[in-house]
Design an enzyme around this catalytic site. Sequence first.
Site, PDB file in Angstrom:
ATOM      1  N   TYR A 159       0.835  -1.210   0.000  1.00 15.51           N
ATOM      2  CA  TYR A 159       0.000   0.000   0.000  1.00 15.51           C
ATOM      3  C   TYR A 159       0.874   1.266   0.000  1.00 15.51           C
ATOM      4  O   TYR A 159       0.644   2.201  -0.768  1.00 15.51           O
ATOM      5  CB  TYR A 159      -0.910  -0.040   1.230  1.00 15.51           C
ATOM      6  CG  TYR A 159      -1.905   1.099   1.316  1.00 15.51           C
ATOM      7  CD1 TYR A 159      -3.057   1.111   0.528  1.00 15.51           C
ATOM      8  CD2 TYR A 159      -1.710   2.161   2.197  1.00 15.51           C
ATOM      9  CE1 TYR A 159      -3.974   2.142   0.615  1.00 15.51           C
ATOM     10  CE2 TYR A 159      -2.623   3.195   2.289  1.00 15.51           C
ATOM     11  CZ  TYR A 159      -3.756   3.183   1.492  1.00 15.51           C
ATOM     12  OH  TYR A 159      -4.665   4.208   1.585  1.00 15.51           O
ATOM     13  N   LYS A 163       1.108   4.200  -2.867  1.00 12.42           N
ATOM     14  CA  LYS A 163       0.769   5.599  -2.576  1.00 12.42           C
ATOM     15  C   LYS A 163       1.981   6.520  -2.811  1.00 12.42           C
ATOM     16  O   LYS A 163       1.824   7.635  -3.280  1.00 12.42           O
ATOM     17  CB  LYS A 163       0.247   5.726  -1.139  1.00 12.42           C
ATOM     18  CG  LYS A 163      -1.078   4.986  -0.923  1.00 12.42           C
ATOM     19  CD  LYS A 163      -2.163   5.577  -1.793  1.00 12.42           C
ATOM     20  CE  LYS A 163      -3.476   4.848  -1.715  1.00 12.42           C
ATOM     21  NZ  LYS A 163      -4.533   5.473  -2.536  1.00 12.42           N
TER      22      LYS A 163
END
Length: 252
Positions: A159, A163
């Site tokens: 994740y 990002k």
Amino acid sequence: MSTILSLENKIALVTGGSRGIGRAIALEFAARGAAVVVNYNKSPEAAEKVVEQIQTAGGKAAAFQADVSDFKQAEALVKFTLDAFGGLDILVNNAGITRDQLIMLMPEADWDAVINANLKSVFNCSKAAVKHMMKKRAGRIINIASVAGQMGNPGQTNYSASKGGQIAFTKALAREVAARNITVNAIAPGFVDTEILNAMPPETLEAALKLVPLGRKGRPEEIAFAAAFFASEEAAYITGQVLGVDGGMAMM
Ligand code: NAP
């Protein structure tokens, strides 16, 4: 509604507009006068509810199913927007997932799923949208990143990488398309009260909230307002930026 941050006569596409932050962005944009395409992947009923809510309030909206991690489906989503409303002024790359796990235990499939849903999707939708925006010599692209992409988070290598990738992508694309009057910015939310947080063990969330100077979770509407700002004419001279809406968590 005041004329400040008006989105009157604008056409917006919000990926993952069926729930959470995307839903709040779709509602905020519509309240400011934009026609909104509410993209969804697996939640048709939730997306239709958002559309109904906008239409009941006198706004324009339509829902469209597309898995934005797939380039052909992202292209079809942009084409739908152009056909349904006659243009595309604002793209919000909001769709995202988590598959948290320590790297030693993380299946390769969970790495791929998160990178594809969160990062490849941004390439897919931006590529399809930019083609139209370049011709029009105007456009706004807003990427919903995360503090995880700035600070890193244990258990979130996939994740955080997706990002962080979105943030780098934002800066590179902002430089690439600035001459055509297209701005590209990112928002980095902290902990926001949506279903995505349900995947987090309550004790981890409680400990994490201790790191938030403002001492609480954010509301989806607080992210939506920042997105409306980047989408507005008032933000015309801002590009390649990352705005933290995180209760003071990152302070980059
Ligand atoms: P959420 O409540 O779980 O909603 C996620 C949305 O993304 C849903 O509308 C979902 O649609 C859509 N989606 C997921 N995969 C998709 C795909 N492949 N194609 C199309 N749509 C897809 O999450 P959220 O909290 O609102 O998160 C929205 C964004 O904010 C994400 O990018 C997330 O990483 C970011 N963010 C959230 C927080 C937070 O604390 N909540 C913090 C920082 C950043 P369906 O249900 O229709 O599948």
